[in-house]
Design a protein around this motif. Structure first.
Motif, PDB file in Angstrom:
ATOM      1  N   ALA A  43       0.828  -1.208   0.000  1.00  0.00           N
ATOM      2  CA  ALA A  43       0.000   0.000   0.000  1.00  0.00           C
ATOM      3  C   ALA A  43       0.864   1.260   0.000  1.00  0.00           C
ATOM      4  O   ALA A  43       0.548   2.242  -0.686  1.00  0.00           O
ATOM      5  CB  ALA A  43      -0.933  -0.012   1.218  1.00  0.00           C
ATOM      6  N   LEU A  44       1.964   1.234   0.750  1.00  0.00           N
ATOM      7  CA  LEU A  44       2.854   2.397   0.793  1.00  0.00           C
ATOM      8  C   LEU A  44       3.524   2.621  -0.560  1.00  0.00           C
ATOM      9  O   LEU A  44       3.620   3.769  -1.027  1.00  0.00           O
ATOM     10  CB  LEU A  44       3.903   2.197   1.886  1.00  0.00           C
ATOM     11  CG  LEU A  44       4.927   3.328   2.057  1.00  0.00           C
ATOM     12  CD1 LEU A  44       4.214   4.635   2.419  1.00  0.00           C
ATOM     13  CD2 LEU A  44       5.951   2.978   3.130  1.00  0.00           C
ATOM     14  N   LEU A  49       3.779   5.686  -5.610  1.00  0.00           N
ATOM     15  CA  LEU A  49       3.743   5.722  -7.074  1.00  0.00           C
ATOM     16  C   LEU A  49       2.687   6.706  -7.566  1.00  0.00           C
ATOM     17  O   LEU A  49       2.946   7.510  -8.469  1.00  0.00           O
ATOM     18  CB  LEU A  49       3.459   4.322  -7.615  1.00  0.00           C
ATOM     19  CG  LEU A  49       3.358   4.186  -9.132  1.00  0.00           C
ATOM     20  CD1 LEU A  49       4.663   4.593  -9.802  1.00  0.00           C
ATOM     21  CD2 LEU A  49       2.990   2.758  -9.518  1.00  0.00           C
ATOM     22  N   HIS A  50       1.509   6.663  -6.973  1.00  0.00           N
ATOM     23  CA  HIS A  50       0.446   7.594  -7.367  1.00  0.00           C
ATOM     24  C   HIS A  50       0.850   9.042  -7.091  1.00  0.00           C
ATOM     25  O   HIS A  50       0.587   9.931  -7.912  1.00  0.00           O
ATOM     26  CB  HIS A  50      -0.838   7.248  -6.624  1.00  0.00           C
ATOM     27  CG  HIS A  50      -1.513   6.026  -7.150  1.00  0.00           C
ATOM     28  ND1 HIS A  50      -2.820   5.715  -6.871  1.00  0.00           N
ATOM     29  CD2 HIS A  50      -1.060   5.027  -7.952  1.00  0.00           C
ATOM     30  CE1 HIS A  50      -3.148   4.589  -7.468  1.00  0.00           C
ATOM     31  NE2 HIS A  50      -2.090   4.150  -8.116  1.00  0.00           N
ATOM     32  N   LEU A  54       1.350  11.963 -10.063  1.00  0.00           N
ATOM     33  CA  LEU A  54       0.646  13.251 -10.034  1.00  0.00           C
ATOM     34  C   LEU A  54       1.635  14.413 -10.016  1.00  0.00           C
ATOM     35  O   LEU A  54       1.402  15.444 -10.667  1.00  0.00           O
ATOM     36  CB  LEU A  54      -0.282  13.305  -8.821  1.00  0.00           C
ATOM     37  CG  LEU A  54      -1.476  12.344  -8.858  1.00  0.00           C
ATOM     38  CD1 LEU A  54      -2.242  12.412  -7.548  1.00  0.00           C
ATOM     39  CD2 LEU A  54      -2.396  12.661 -10.030  1.00  0.00           C
ATOM     40  N   GLN A  55       2.724  14.253  -9.279  1.00  0.00           N
ATOM     41  CA  GLN A  55       3.742  15.306  -9.266  1.00  0.00           C
ATOM     42  C   GLN A  55       4.382  15.454 -10.638  1.00  0.00           C
ATOM     43  O   GLN A  55       4.642  16.580 -11.086  1.00  0.00           O
ATOM     44  CB  GLN A  55       4.807  14.983  -8.222  1.00  0.00           C
ATOM     45  CG  GLN A  55       4.359  15.205  -6.787  1.00  0.00           C
ATOM     46  CD  GLN A  55       5.476  14.959  -5.797  1.00  0.00           C
ATOM     47  OE1 GLN A  55       6.458  14.279  -6.097  1.00  0.00           O
ATOM     48  NE2 GLN A  55       5.342  15.492  -4.601  1.00  0.00           N
ATOM     49  N   ALA A  56       4.623  14.332 -11.320  1.00  0.00           N
ATOM     50  CA  ALA A  56       5.209  14.401 -12.664  1.00  0.00           C
ATOM     51  C   ALA A  56       4.242  15.061 -13.637  1.00  0.00           C
ATOM     52  O   ALA A  56       4.656  15.833 -14.507  1.00  0.00           O
ATOM     53  CB  ALA A  56       5.568  12.990 -13.138  1.00  0.00           C
ATOM     54  N   ARG A  57       2.968  14.776 -13.498  1.00  0.00           N
ATOM     55  CA  ARG A  57       1.983  15.410 -14.385  1.00  0.00           C
ATOM     56  C   ARG A  57       1.946  16.922 -14.168  1.00  0.00           C
ATOM     57  O   ARG A  57       1.761  17.685 -15.117  1.00  0.00           O
ATOM     58  CB  ARG A  57       0.595  14.810 -14.129  1.00  0.00           C
ATOM     59  CG  ARG A  57      -0.536  15.497 -14.882  1.00  0.00           C
ATOM     60  CD  ARG A  57      -0.318  15.430 -16.378  1.00  0.00           C
ATOM     61  NE  ARG A  57      -1.301  16.199 -17.102  1.00  0.00           N
ATOM     62  CZ  ARG A  57      -1.185  17.487 -17.398  1.00  0.00           C
ATOM     63  NH1 ARG A  57      -0.083  18.150 -17.031  1.00  0.00           N
ATOM     64  NH2 ARG A  57      -2.117  18.118 -18.068  1.00  0.00           N
ATOM     65  N   ALA A  58       2.129  17.340 -12.935  1.00  0.00           N
ATOM     66  CA  ALA A  58       2.122  18.768 -12.635  1.00  0.00           C
ATOM     67  C   ALA A  58       3.444  19.436 -12.978  1.00  0.00           C
ATOM     68  O   ALA A  58       3.576  20.655 -12.821  1.00  0.00           O
ATOM     69  CB  ALA A  58       1.792  18.995 -11.164  1.00  0.00           C
ATOM     70  N   PHE A 213      -4.850   5.105 -15.062  1.00  0.00           N
ATOM     71  CA  PHE A 213      -3.888   4.652 -14.051  1.00  0.00           C
ATOM     72  C   PHE A 213      -4.487   4.755 -12.645  1.00  0.00           C
ATOM     73  O   PHE A 213      -4.389   3.822 -11.851  1.00  0.00           O
ATOM     74  CB  PHE A 213      -2.623   5.502 -14.158  1.00  0.00           C
ATOM     75  CG  PHE A 213      -1.585   5.176 -13.124  1.00  0.00           C
ATOM     76  CD1 PHE A 213      -0.749   4.089 -13.281  1.00  0.00           C
ATOM     77  CD2 PHE A 213      -1.452   5.955 -11.978  1.00  0.00           C
ATOM     78  CE1 PHE A 213       0.209   3.784 -12.324  1.00  0.00           C
ATOM     79  CE2 PHE A 213      -0.505   5.658 -11.026  1.00  0.00           C
ATOM     80  CZ  PHE A 213       0.329   4.565 -11.195  1.00  0.00           C
ATOM     81  N   ILE A 214      -5.117   5.876 -12.352  1.00  0.00           N
ATOM     82  CA  ILE A 214      -5.700   6.065 -11.022  1.00  0.00           C
ATOM     83  C   ILE A 214      -6.889   5.141 -10.814  1.00  0.00           C
ATOM     84  O   ILE A 214      -7.171   4.704  -9.687  1.00  0.00           O
ATOM     85  CB  ILE A 214      -6.119   7.544 -10.835  1.00  0.00           C
ATOM     86  CG1 ILE A 214      -4.895   8.459 -10.943  1.00  0.00           C
ATOM     87  CG2 ILE A 214      -6.804   7.739  -9.503  1.00  0.00           C
ATOM     88  CD1 ILE A 214      -3.839   8.227  -9.896  1.00  0.00           C
ATOM     89  N   ALA A 215      -7.602   4.821 -11.909  1.00  0.00           N
ATOM     90  CA  ALA A 215      -8.817   4.021 -11.798  1.00  0.00           C
ATOM     91  C   ALA A 215      -8.559   2.519 -11.715  1.00  0.00           C
ATOM     92  O   ALA A 215      -9.523   1.749 -11.601  1.00  0.00           O
ATOM     93  CB  ALA A 215      -9.731   4.315 -12.988  1.00  0.00           C
ATOM     94  N   VAL A 216      -7.318   2.087 -11.790  1.00  0.00           N
ATOM     95  CA  VAL A 216      -7.029   0.654 -11.665  1.00  0.00           C
ATOM     96  C   VAL A 216      -7.542   0.155 -10.316  1.00  0.00           C
ATOM     97  O   VAL A 216      -7.157   0.689  -9.264  1.00  0.00           O
ATOM     98  CB  VAL A 216      -5.510   0.396 -11.791  1.00  0.00           C
ATOM     99  CG1 VAL A 216      -5.192  -1.062 -11.475  1.00  0.00           C
ATOM    100  CG2 VAL A 216      -5.036   0.731 -13.189  1.00  0.00           C
TER     101      VAL A 216
END
Length: 271
Positions: A43-44, A49-50, A54-58, A213-216
């Motif tokens: 989980a960690l 990874l998530h 998100l940071q890479a997308r921003a 990716f987030i919806a997996v």
């Protein structure tokens, strides 16, 4: 010789008492604690990874090495879960589903890395060029079209609606009409046009990949695998409790036999 059956009975009771004691010891607790730690590790790693995606997308994360480290940690956790499921004789299908989702996330992550790298590069180029005085000073009309084009790209980066896409398409056509065909700014304008057309395709595509990716549904698979080990732990505890109860009953029986033996010895001594 007359007391031989009695001695054999007591010996059998002692052997049974020892066996029940060993079977009643909770030997599964350390393994279950390690299993829970493995779930926490997974989980960690997935949350990290998530966060990094998100940071890479921003545009806040330029190094994708953390992506690989997180995926490796997730794969290692799944391998440990499968090994423990096989050792306990459990159905490993929930763990296999979790592994399949890890592979799906890895594939989407690789797709995102490639597209996002192109996206961030094009955004940086457009931002730099749209604010460059050397490019804007020669042609005020072209400078106005460049500003409008950059504004449309900025708006599309926040709004993926059809209106935003239509506006950007119009700005691209306007810029293409006003771009110089020759001169010092012709090559720069051509590159600017190529990057904006790339952004027109990339911005919606990258966000679709990010949504996928987030919806997996890894949370459901993780809960299913966790329930598998939790049920096994409950079954083991129930068996241990039964052995502990039997241990108590046999202990009482042995106590009764010892009291009876003591009374007989006392009666014989009195006689």
């Amino acid at each position: 010789m007359r007391n031989l059956p009695f001695v054999l009975g007591v010996s059998l009771l002692l052997a049974l008492l020892t066996w029940l004691l060993l079977r009643g010891i909770d030997t599964n607790a350390p393994a279950y604690a390690m299993t829970l730690q493995t779930f926490d590790d997974y989980a960690l790693a997935e949350a990290s990874l998530h966060r990094d995606v998100l940071q890479a997308r921003a545009g806040l994360l330029r190094d994708y090495d953390t992506f690989t480290a997180a995926v490796r940690a997730m794969e290692d956790a799944v391998n440990r879960l499968r090994s423990r499921a096989q050792a306990a004789g459990l159905d490993a299908r929930p763990v296999d589903r979790l592994q399949a989702l890890v592979v799906e996330q890895e594939e989407l992550m690789e797709q995102f890395k490639t597209s996002n790298a192109l996206l961030q590069n094009s955004l940086s180029f457009v931002g730099l060029l749209s604010t460059s005085p050397a490019f804007r000073v020669h042609d005020t009309q072209l400078a106005s079209a460049t500003s409008a084009l950059a504004a449309a790209i900025l708006y599309l980066s926040r709004d993926r609606s059809s209106d935003a896409l239509k506006t950007l398409s119009e700005r691209i056509d306007q810029f293409a009409q006003q771009a110089p065909a020759a001169g010092s700014d012709a090559e720069v304008a051509r590159v600017m046009l190529a990057h904006t057309r790339l952004l027109y395709d990339l911005l919606p595509a990258v966000d679709e990949t990010l949504k996928a990716f987030i919806a997996v549904p890894s949370a459901e698979a993780l809960d299913e695998a966790r329930s598998l080990f939790s049920r096994h732990r409950s079954e083991v505890e129930a068996v241990e409790q039964r052995f502990q109860l039997l241990l108590y009953v046999v202990s009482l029986l042995l106590l009764v036999i010892l009291v009876f033996l003591g009374l007989r010895l006392r009666a014989r001594a009195s006689a």
